[in-house]
Design an enzyme around this catalytic site. Sequence first.
Site, PDB file in Angstrom:
ATOM      1  N   SER A  12     -63.030  45.831 -33.489  1.00 42.75           N
ATOM      2  CA  SER A  12     -64.189  44.994 -33.147  1.00 42.75           C
ATOM      3  C   SER A  12     -64.280  44.035 -34.175  1.00 42.75           C
ATOM      4  CB  SER A  12     -65.357  45.766 -32.510  1.00 42.75           C
ATOM      5  OG  SER A  12     -65.654  46.603 -33.589  1.00 42.75           O
ATOM      6  N   GLU A  14     -67.065  41.269 -36.282  1.00 43.96           N
ATOM      7  CA  GLU A  14     -68.484  40.735 -36.263  1.00 43.96           C
ATOM      8  C   GLU A  14     -68.560  39.400 -36.831  1.00 43.96           C
ATOM      9  OE1 GLU A  14     -71.165  43.781 -37.920  1.00 43.96           O
ATOM     10  OE2 GLU A  14     -71.970  42.021 -39.236  1.00 43.96           O
ATOM     11  N   THR A  45     -74.386  38.863 -35.835  1.00 44.38           N
ATOM     12  CA  THR A  45     -75.693  39.408 -36.457  1.00 44.38           C
ATOM     13  C   THR A  45     -76.863  38.612 -36.009  1.00 44.38           C
ATOM     14  OG1 THR A  45     -75.231  37.747 -38.329  1.00 44.38           O
ATOM     15  CG2 THR A  45     -74.449  40.161 -38.404  1.00 44.38           C
ATOM     16  N   HIS A  74     -76.730  41.807 -32.091  1.00 40.71           N
ATOM     17  CA  HIS A  74     -77.256  42.668 -33.011  1.00 40.71           C
ATOM     18  C   HIS A  74     -78.967  42.711 -32.765  1.00 40.71           C
ATOM     19  CE1 HIS A  74     -73.934  43.003 -36.072  1.00 40.71           C
ATOM     20  NE2 HIS A  74     -73.483  43.108 -35.178  1.00 40.71           N
ATOM     21  N   GLY A 105     -82.813  46.262 -39.789  1.00 37.68           N
ATOM     22  CA  GLY A 105     -82.937  44.875 -40.419  1.00 37.68           C
ATOM     23  C   GLY A 105     -83.387  45.049 -42.016  1.00 37.68           C
ATOM     24  N   ASP A 106     -83.346  43.901 -42.628  1.00 41.98           N
ATOM     25  CA  ASP A 106     -83.906  43.933 -44.098  1.00 41.98           C
ATOM     26  C   ASP A 106     -85.062  42.617 -44.211  1.00 41.98           C
ATOM     27  OD1 ASP A 106     -82.481  45.960 -45.529  1.00 41.98           O
ATOM     28  OD2 ASP A 106     -80.782  44.798 -45.365  1.00 41.98           O
ATOM     29  N   ALA A 120     -84.752  52.172 -37.048  1.00 47.48           N
ATOM     30  CA  ALA A 120     -83.764  52.058 -36.156  1.00 47.48           C
ATOM     31  C   ALA A 120     -83.815  52.935 -34.877  1.00 47.48           C
ATOM     32  CB  ALA A 120     -82.454  51.866 -36.670  1.00 47.48           C
ATOM     33  N   TYR A 142     -73.899  55.021 -42.944  1.00 45.24           N
ATOM     34  CA  TYR A 142     -73.676  54.735 -44.405  1.00 45.24           C
ATOM     35  C   TYR A 142     -72.974  55.782 -45.054  1.00 45.24           C
ATOM     36  CZ  TYR A 142     -77.026  51.321 -43.178  1.00 45.24           C
ATOM     37  OH  TYR A 142     -77.622  50.043 -42.511  1.00 45.24           O
ATOM     38  N   GLN A 173     -71.314  50.938 -42.731  1.00 46.25           N
ATOM     39  CA  GLN A 173     -71.410  49.916 -43.720  1.00 46.25           C
ATOM     40  C   GLN A 173     -70.044  49.825 -44.377  1.00 46.25           C
ATOM     41  OE1 GLN A 173     -72.127  47.348 -45.382  1.00 46.25           O
ATOM     42  NE2 GLN A 173     -74.514  47.735 -45.313  1.00 46.25           N
ATOM     43  N   GLN A 209     -68.554  37.149 -54.494  1.00 53.07           N
ATOM     44  CA  GLN A 209     -69.288  37.149 -53.127  1.00 53.07           C
ATOM     45  C   GLN A 209     -69.390  38.918 -52.814  1.00 53.07           C
ATOM     46  OE1 GLN A 209     -67.550  36.085 -49.623  1.00 53.07           O
ATOM     47  NE2 GLN A 209     -69.352  34.591 -49.144  1.00 53.07           N
ATOM     48  N   PHE A 213     -72.559  41.061 -52.465  1.00 51.40           N
ATOM     49  CA  PHE A 213     -72.986  41.819 -51.507  1.00 51.40           C
ATOM     50  C   PHE A 213     -73.261  43.259 -51.612  1.00 51.40           C
ATOM     51  CE2 PHE A 213     -70.557  38.746 -47.998  1.00 51.40           C
ATOM     52  CZ  PHE A 213     -71.793  37.874 -48.129  1.00 51.40           C
ATOM     53  N   HIS A 263     -63.866  48.217 -37.565  1.00 49.55           N
ATOM     54  CA  HIS A 263     -64.968  46.885 -37.042  1.00 49.55           C
ATOM     55  C   HIS A 263     -64.692  46.144 -38.399  1.00 49.55           C
ATOM     56  CE1 HIS A 263     -68.443  44.782 -35.762  1.00 49.55           C
ATOM     57  NE2 HIS A 263     -69.053  44.936 -36.683  1.00 49.55           N
TER      58      HIS A 263
HETATM   59  P1  FAD Z   1     -82.406  52.867 -40.479  1.00 50.48           P
HETATM   60  O1  FAD Z   1     -81.787  53.809 -39.627  1.00 50.48           O
HETATM   61  O2  FAD Z   1     -83.871  52.567 -39.894  1.00 50.48           O
HETATM   62  O3  FAD Z   1     -82.566  53.228 -41.881  1.00 50.48           O
HETATM   63  C1  FAD Z   1     -83.041  52.514 -42.898  1.00 50.48           C
HETATM   64  C2  FAD Z   1     -83.787  53.378 -44.026  1.00 50.48           C
HETATM   65  O4  FAD Z   1     -84.836  54.264 -43.589  1.00 50.48           O
HETATM   66  C3  FAD Z   1     -82.791  54.466 -44.636  1.00 50.48           C
HETATM   67  O5  FAD Z   1     -82.930  54.774 -45.966  1.00 50.48           O
HETATM   68  C4  FAD Z   1     -83.238  55.568 -43.838  1.00 50.48           C
HETATM   69  O6  FAD Z   1     -82.731  56.856 -44.714  1.00 50.48           O
HETATM   70  C5  FAD Z   1     -84.530  55.711 -43.584  1.00 50.48           C
HETATM   71  N1  FAD Z   1     -85.006  55.927 -42.249  1.00 50.48           N
HETATM   72  C6  FAD Z   1     -84.264  55.928 -41.304  1.00 50.48           C
HETATM   73  N2  FAD Z   1     -84.868  56.362 -40.240  1.00 50.48           N
HETATM   74  C7  FAD Z   1     -86.257  56.828 -40.656  1.00 50.48           C
HETATM   75  C8  FAD Z   1     -87.406  57.500 -40.346  1.00 50.48           C
HETATM   76  N3  FAD Z   1     -87.376  57.639 -38.793  1.00 50.48           N
HETATM   77  N4  FAD Z   1     -88.441  57.744 -41.024  1.00 50.48           N
HETATM   78  C9  FAD Z   1     -88.349  57.625 -42.257  1.00 50.48           C
HETATM   79  N5  FAD Z   1     -87.278  56.998 -42.992  1.00 50.48           N
HETATM   80  C10 FAD Z   1     -86.179  56.630 -42.096  1.00 50.48           C
HETATM   81  N6  FAD Z   1     -79.199  43.560 -41.045  1.00 50.48           N
HETATM   82  C11 FAD Z   1     -79.770  42.458 -40.403  1.00 50.48           C
HETATM   83  O7  FAD Z   1     -80.877  42.061 -40.643  1.00 50.48           O
HETATM   84  N7  FAD Z   1     -79.175  41.716 -39.172  1.00 50.48           N
HETATM   85  C12 FAD Z   1     -77.896  42.375 -38.679  1.00 50.48           C
HETATM   86  O8  FAD Z   1     -77.500  41.937 -37.949  1.00 50.48           O
HETATM   87  C13 FAD Z   1     -77.309  43.500 -39.611  1.00 50.48           C
HETATM   88  N8  FAD Z   1     -76.125  44.009 -39.018  1.00 50.48           N
HETATM   89  C14 FAD Z   1     -75.512  45.138 -39.553  1.00 50.48           C
HETATM   90  C15 FAD Z   1     -74.318  45.692 -39.006  1.00 50.48           C
HETATM   91  C16 FAD Z   1     -73.868  46.903 -39.516  1.00 50.48           C
HETATM   92  C17 FAD Z   1     -72.875  47.492 -38.924  1.00 50.48           C
HETATM   93  C18 FAD Z   1     -74.762  47.351 -40.489  1.00 50.48           C
HETATM   94  C19 FAD Z   1     -74.047  48.664 -41.316  1.00 50.48           C
HETATM   95  C20 FAD Z   1     -75.615  46.877 -41.431  1.00 50.48           C
HETATM   96  C21 FAD Z   1     -76.240  45.806 -40.643  1.00 50.48           C
HETATM   97  N9  FAD Z   1     -77.375  45.262 -40.997  1.00 50.48           N
HETATM   98  C22 FAD Z   1     -78.033  43.966 -40.567  1.00 50.48           C
HETATM   99  C23 FAD Z   1     -78.121  45.707 -42.357  1.00 50.48           C
HETATM  100  C24 FAD Z   1     -79.137  46.689 -41.987  1.00 50.48           C
HETATM  101  O9  FAD Z   1     -80.302  46.132 -41.098  1.00 50.48           O
HETATM  102  C25 FAD Z   1     -79.686  47.346 -43.345  1.00 50.48           C
HETATM  103  O10 FAD Z   1     -78.790  48.128 -43.876  1.00 50.48           O
HETATM  104  C26 FAD Z   1     -80.942  48.024 -43.230  1.00 50.48           C
HETATM  105  O11 FAD Z   1     -81.661  48.106 -44.476  1.00 50.48           O
HETATM  106  C27 FAD Z   1     -81.190  49.338 -42.572  1.00 50.48           C
HETATM  107  O12 FAD Z   1     -80.563  49.092 -41.260  1.00 50.48           O
HETATM  108  P2  FAD Z   1     -80.550  50.710 -40.392  1.00 50.48           P
HETATM  109  O13 FAD Z   1     -80.490  50.217 -38.888  1.00 50.48           O
HETATM  110  O14 FAD Z   1     -79.480  51.351 -40.905  1.00 50.48           O
HETATM  111  O15 FAD Z   1     -81.929  51.378 -40.722  1.00 50.48           O
END
Ligand code: FAD
Length: 283
Positions: A12, A14, A45, A74, A105-106, A120, A142, A173, A209, A213, A263
């Site tokens: 896939s 992205e 994204t 996404h 997201g961030d 998430a 991760y 990641q 870059q 990242f 991916h």
């Molecule tokens: P989560 O799974 O919520 O985890 C985030 C942090 O919180 C981790 O440290 C985890 O240990 C902790 N955590 C998780 N669940 C809980 C809980 N229930 N209670 C307490 N702590 C918890 N970002 C964007 O903005 N847009 C995009 O389109 C995008 N695409 C991506 C695609 C891929 C394949 C990847 C790997 C990342 C992408 N990102 C994107 C980046 C991502 O949003 C960041 O890495 C973000 O910091 C974490 O997202 P996550 O969904 O893993 O979060």
Amino acid sequence: MDSQKKHPRQFSFEFFPPKTEEGKVKLRETRNALTKVTPKYFSVTFGAGGSTQSGTRETVLEIQRETGIDAAPHLSCIGSTRENIRALLSAYKAEGIRRIVALRGDMPSGMVEAGEFRHANELVAFIRAETGRHFHIEVAAYPEFHPQAFNARKDMDYFAGKVKAGANSAITQYFFNPDAYSRFVDDCEKRGLDIPIVPGIMPITNYKQLARFSDACGAEIPRWLRWRLEQFGEDLESLRKFGLEVTIGLCNRLLELGAPGLHFYTMNQSGPTLAVYAGLDGR
Ligand code: FAD
């Protein structure tokens, strides 16, 4: 790694939503070139800003309509409310979208409101509650652990929480250490998490870059690789040649270990990804 071997192999690609007309034209060329290797899906994204969000939807719909290949938007907790996610889900469903990549997201700098979902797993649970089994949901994984993780075990617990909430598969990641991936997958197996975990691959084309990242997202560039990439300086052609060799080696090792596909973070370019793809064993 045994649990991964039974999943069918999938590739896939992205993209990010282009902001300019020129970017849109370039992305069309890119996805047309990548369509030739019949990927399982393309993903696009999603940013916290309003125009990036509508860009995701437009891009996904155009790709799916014009290539006939599934396109996955996404979606992120940051910048979203229950109401706008509900509306987006129902629009995507009506528009024939079948896959979603669900993320936290961030927070962009300057933004203060995180959104109504904190993590998430809550977004995944909401998508399931609203739309049942309609969407195939991907989540992030991760192998080198999330940069804000409290510790390795907790990060694994939270990953398990996303699977339990209803994720069908995961994309990692990017990373350069295949052992981190196989350990992660083995840990998942021990916990009975039996979903495909597809390695995310970042083709190496530009050292500065990549370093930027990697610092931001917690992906480690091993010392030996940093040193070798640094030595190329402005000689981008040699850097790309070497980067291609390294990326092909990594991908082949991952597939040999049993990864259920790859991916690619394409950065909206087809050349580097297709060059890696052409070097894969038994694709
Ligand atoms: P989560 O799974 O919520 O985890 C985030 C942090 O919180 C981790 O440290 C985890 O240990 C902790 N955590 C998780 N669940 C809980 C809980 N229930 N209670 C307490 N702590 C918890 N970002 C964007 O903005 N847009 C995009 O389109 C995008 N695409 C991506 C695609 C891929 C394949 C990847 C790997 C990342 C992408 N990102 C994107 C980046 C991502 O949003 C960041 O890495 C973000 O910091 C974490 O997202 P996550 O969904 O893993 O979060």
